[in-house]
Design a protein around this motif. Structure first.
Motif, PDB file in Angstrom:
ATOM      1  N   GLU A  87       0.853  -1.186   0.000  1.00  0.00           N
ATOM      2  CA  GLU A  87       0.000   0.000   0.000  1.00  0.00           C
ATOM      3  C   GLU A  87       0.891   1.238   0.000  1.00  0.00           C
ATOM      4  O   GLU A  87       1.942   1.260   0.631  1.00  0.00           O
ATOM      5  CB  GLU A  87      -0.845  -0.051   1.267  1.00  0.00           C
ATOM      6  CG  GLU A  87      -1.739   1.116   1.500  1.00  0.00           C
ATOM      7  CD  GLU A  87      -2.512   0.969   2.811  1.00  0.00           C
ATOM      8  OE1 GLU A  87      -3.702   1.268   2.802  1.00  0.00           O
ATOM      9  OE2 GLU A  87      -1.917   0.561   3.833  1.00  0.00           O
ATOM     10  N   TRP A  89       0.739   5.873  -0.803  1.00  0.00           N
ATOM     11  CA  TRP A  89      -0.001   7.074  -1.167  1.00  0.00           C
ATOM     12  C   TRP A  89       0.986   8.219  -1.326  1.00  0.00           C
ATOM     13  O   TRP A  89       2.034   8.250  -0.704  1.00  0.00           O
ATOM     14  CB  TRP A  89      -1.080   7.407  -0.140  1.00  0.00           C
ATOM     15  CG  TRP A  89      -0.596   7.533   1.263  1.00  0.00           C
ATOM     16  CD1 TRP A  89      -0.187   8.677   1.895  1.00  0.00           C
ATOM     17  CD2 TRP A  89      -0.449   6.485   2.221  1.00  0.00           C
ATOM     18  NE1 TRP A  89       0.194   8.409   3.181  1.00  0.00           N
ATOM     19  CE2 TRP A  89       0.043   7.057   3.414  1.00  0.00           C
ATOM     20  CE3 TRP A  89      -0.684   5.107   2.191  1.00  0.00           C
ATOM     21  CZ2 TRP A  89       0.311   6.313   4.545  1.00  0.00           C
ATOM     22  CZ3 TRP A  89      -0.427   4.379   3.320  1.00  0.00           C
ATOM     23  CH2 TRP A  89       0.058   4.969   4.477  1.00  0.00           C
ATOM     24  N   TYR A  95      -3.656   7.214  -4.094  1.00  0.00           N
ATOM     25  CA  TYR A  95      -3.616   6.143  -3.113  1.00  0.00           C
ATOM     26  C   TYR A  95      -3.660   4.847  -3.918  1.00  0.00           C
ATOM     27  O   TYR A  95      -4.466   4.716  -4.843  1.00  0.00           O
ATOM     28  CB  TYR A  95      -4.819   6.221  -2.163  1.00  0.00           C
ATOM     29  CG  TYR A  95      -4.957   4.979  -1.309  1.00  0.00           C
ATOM     30  CD1 TYR A  95      -4.077   4.743  -0.258  1.00  0.00           C
ATOM     31  CD2 TYR A  95      -5.920   4.025  -1.590  1.00  0.00           C
ATOM     32  CE1 TYR A  95      -4.167   3.594   0.499  1.00  0.00           C
ATOM     33  CE2 TYR A  95      -6.015   2.872  -0.831  1.00  0.00           C
ATOM     34  CZ  TYR A  95      -5.131   2.664   0.207  1.00  0.00           C
ATOM     35  OH  TYR A  95      -5.213   1.523   0.951  1.00  0.00           O
ATOM     36  N   TRP A  96      -2.811   3.894  -3.611  1.00  0.00           N
ATOM     37  CA  TRP A  96      -2.787   2.658  -4.373  1.00  0.00           C
ATOM     38  C   TRP A  96      -2.539   1.457  -3.469  1.00  0.00           C
ATOM     39  O   TRP A  96      -1.920   1.563  -2.421  1.00  0.00           O
ATOM     40  CB  TRP A  96      -1.727   2.713  -5.483  1.00  0.00           C
ATOM     41  CG  TRP A  96      -0.363   3.116  -5.022  1.00  0.00           C
ATOM     42  CD1 TRP A  96       0.157   4.381  -4.969  1.00  0.00           C
ATOM     43  CD2 TRP A  96       0.674   2.259  -4.526  1.00  0.00           C
ATOM     44  NE1 TRP A  96       1.434   4.363  -4.471  1.00  0.00           N
ATOM     45  CE2 TRP A  96       1.784   3.078  -4.199  1.00  0.00           C
ATOM     46  CE3 TRP A  96       0.770   0.888  -4.325  1.00  0.00           C
ATOM     47  CZ2 TRP A  96       2.966   2.557  -3.690  1.00  0.00           C
ATOM     48  CZ3 TRP A  96       1.952   0.371  -3.813  1.00  0.00           C
ATOM     49  CH2 TRP A  96       3.029   1.204  -3.517  1.00  0.00           C
ATOM     50  N   VAL A  97      -3.072   0.324  -3.934  1.00  0.00           N
ATOM     51  CA  VAL A  97      -2.836  -0.965  -3.284  1.00  0.00           C
ATOM     52  C   VAL A  97      -2.464  -1.948  -4.382  1.00  0.00           C
ATOM     53  O   VAL A  97      -3.124  -2.011  -5.419  1.00  0.00           O
ATOM     54  CB  VAL A  97      -4.093  -1.482  -2.531  1.00  0.00           C
ATOM     55  CG1 VAL A  97      -3.825  -2.854  -1.923  1.00  0.00           C
ATOM     56  CG2 VAL A  97      -4.540  -0.500  -1.471  1.00  0.00           C
ATOM     57  N   HIS A  98      -1.412  -2.698  -4.160  1.00  0.00           N
ATOM     58  CA  HIS A  98      -0.998  -3.755  -5.083  1.00  0.00           C
ATOM     59  C   HIS A  98      -1.107  -5.085  -4.350  1.00  0.00           C
ATOM     60  O   HIS A  98      -0.639  -5.209  -3.224  1.00  0.00           O
ATOM     61  CB  HIS A  98       0.452  -3.561  -5.540  1.00  0.00           C
ATOM     62  CG  HIS A  98       0.651  -2.342  -6.365  1.00  0.00           C
ATOM     63  ND1 HIS A  98       1.869  -1.717  -6.477  1.00  0.00           N
ATOM     64  CD2 HIS A  98      -0.203  -1.618  -7.130  1.00  0.00           C
ATOM     65  CE1 HIS A  98       1.760  -0.681  -7.284  1.00  0.00           C
ATOM     66  NE2 HIS A  98       0.504  -0.596  -7.683  1.00  0.00           N
ATOM     67  N   TRP A 117     -10.389   2.063  -1.891  1.00  0.00           N
ATOM     68  CA  TRP A 117     -10.180   1.349  -0.627  1.00  0.00           C
ATOM     69  C   TRP A 117     -10.341  -0.140  -0.910  1.00  0.00           C
ATOM     70  O   TRP A 117     -11.167  -0.538  -1.726  1.00  0.00           O
ATOM     71  CB  TRP A 117     -11.206   1.750   0.427  1.00  0.00           C
ATOM     72  CG  TRP A 117     -11.211   3.187   0.851  1.00  0.00           C
ATOM     73  CD1 TRP A 117     -12.312   3.976   0.957  1.00  0.00           C
ATOM     74  CD2 TRP A 117     -10.117   4.003   1.263  1.00  0.00           C
ATOM     75  NE1 TRP A 117     -11.970   5.228   1.395  1.00  0.00           N
ATOM     76  CE2 TRP A 117     -10.617   5.276   1.595  1.00  0.00           C
ATOM     77  CE3 TRP A 117      -8.746   3.784   1.378  1.00  0.00           C
ATOM     78  CZ2 TRP A 117      -9.815   6.323   2.033  1.00  0.00           C
ATOM     79  CZ3 TRP A 117      -7.937   4.825   1.814  1.00  0.00           C
ATOM     80  CH2 TRP A 117      -8.466   6.069   2.143  1.00  0.00           C
ATOM     81  N   TRP A 138      -7.133  -8.462   5.539  1.00  0.00           N
ATOM     82  CA  TRP A 138      -6.408  -7.232   5.242  1.00  0.00           C
ATOM     83  C   TRP A 138      -7.406  -6.149   4.869  1.00  0.00           C
ATOM     84  O   TRP A 138      -8.417  -6.425   4.219  1.00  0.00           O
ATOM     85  CB  TRP A 138      -5.421  -7.439   4.100  1.00  0.00           C
ATOM     86  CG  TRP A 138      -4.484  -6.286   3.949  1.00  0.00           C
ATOM     87  CD1 TRP A 138      -3.279  -6.135   4.554  1.00  0.00           C
ATOM     88  CD2 TRP A 138      -4.681  -5.098   3.164  1.00  0.00           C
ATOM     89  NE1 TRP A 138      -2.712  -4.928   4.206  1.00  0.00           N
ATOM     90  CE2 TRP A 138      -3.560  -4.279   3.343  1.00  0.00           C
ATOM     91  CE3 TRP A 138      -5.702  -4.652   2.342  1.00  0.00           C
ATOM     92  CZ2 TRP A 138      -3.412  -3.045   2.733  1.00  0.00           C
ATOM     93  CZ3 TRP A 138      -5.570  -3.418   1.725  1.00  0.00           C
ATOM     94  CH2 TRP A 138      -4.430  -2.631   1.918  1.00  0.00           C
ATOM     95  N   SER A 140      -7.522  -1.694   3.798  1.00  0.00           N
ATOM     96  CA  SER A 140      -6.792  -0.448   3.571  1.00  0.00           C
ATOM     97  C   SER A 140      -6.598   0.312   4.874  1.00  0.00           C
ATOM     98  O   SER A 140      -7.461   0.281   5.744  1.00  0.00           O
ATOM     99  CB  SER A 140      -7.566   0.445   2.594  1.00  0.00           C
ATOM    100  OG  SER A 140      -7.549  -0.091   1.297  1.00  0.00           O
ATOM    101  N   HIS A 141      -5.474   0.960   4.962  1.00  0.00           N
ATOM    102  CA  HIS A 141      -5.139   1.776   6.127  1.00  0.00           C
ATOM    103  C   HIS A 141      -5.278   3.242   5.724  1.00  0.00           C
ATOM    104  O   HIS A 141      -4.352   3.799   5.151  1.00  0.00           O
ATOM    105  CB  HIS A 141      -3.700   1.502   6.582  1.00  0.00           C
ATOM    106  CG  HIS A 141      -3.426   0.070   6.858  1.00  0.00           C
ATOM    107  ND1 HIS A 141      -2.844  -0.776   5.935  1.00  0.00           N
ATOM    108  CD2 HIS A 141      -3.669  -0.686   7.948  1.00  0.00           C
ATOM    109  CE1 HIS A 141      -2.736  -1.976   6.461  1.00  0.00           C
ATOM    110  NE2 HIS A 141      -3.219  -1.950   7.684  1.00  0.00           N
TER     111      HIS A 141
END
Length: 157
Positions: A87, A89, A95-98, A117, A138, A140-141
């Motif tokens: 994660e 940003w 903001y991204w999540v892989h 999110w 899991w 998103s934070h």
């Protein structure tokens, strides 16, 4: 302000999947595309959710853009079984999540969520008193992005 090191949560010690993904980000940051190819399966499955034109990681993985076009600075990294969730940003703009899936040390699947999110749920049955249940493992934070309105998705594995 000093740059924060990624927060690492690992369920098993010395997770080689996490080490592979860390090495991938390092190679991308330095523009070593030849090294990147060694981490990724030739038939990589890729999935993207986010605004059009924000396919930054896929462009980098395929050599269609340089490491200078967009900087992926991981802020957290969680290795869970065959998955590594990363994660990051950059201010309030991105903001991204892989979610990387690895098999035998090679990345076989990549899911990119941009300005979205994410909650990851494990749908494999878990025995609990009175029956079976699945679990969220899991999420998103939000941190400094908590007040930002973004669409939310659930990834079921």
């Amino acid at each position: 302000m000093a740059e924060k090191e990624p927060e690492i949560s690992v369920l098993e010690p010395n997770n080689s999947n996490e080490a592979t993904v860390k090495a991938l980000y390092k190679a991308l940051a330095s523009g070593e595309i030849g090294k990147v190819a060694g981490f990724v399966a030739s038939d990589l499955e890729w999935w993207f959710h986010g605004p059009q034109g924000c396919h930054h990681m896929m462009k980098m993985l395929t050599g269609k853009s340089s490491h200078k076009a967009f900087s992926f600075n991981p802020r957290s990294m969680d290795a869970i079984d065959d998955y590594v969730i990363v994660e990051g940003w950059e201010g309030v703009q991105a903001y991204w999540v892989h979610v990387w899936t690895l098999k035998d040390g090679l990345i076989t699947q990549f899911r990119e969520y941009f300005n979205t999110w994410l909650t990851v749920a494990d749908l494999r049955p878990v025995a609990v008193a009175g029956g079976c249940s699945s679990s969220k493992f899991w999420q998103s934070h939000p941190r400094d992005l908590a007040k930002r309105s973004l669409p939310g998705l659930m990834l079921a594995i």
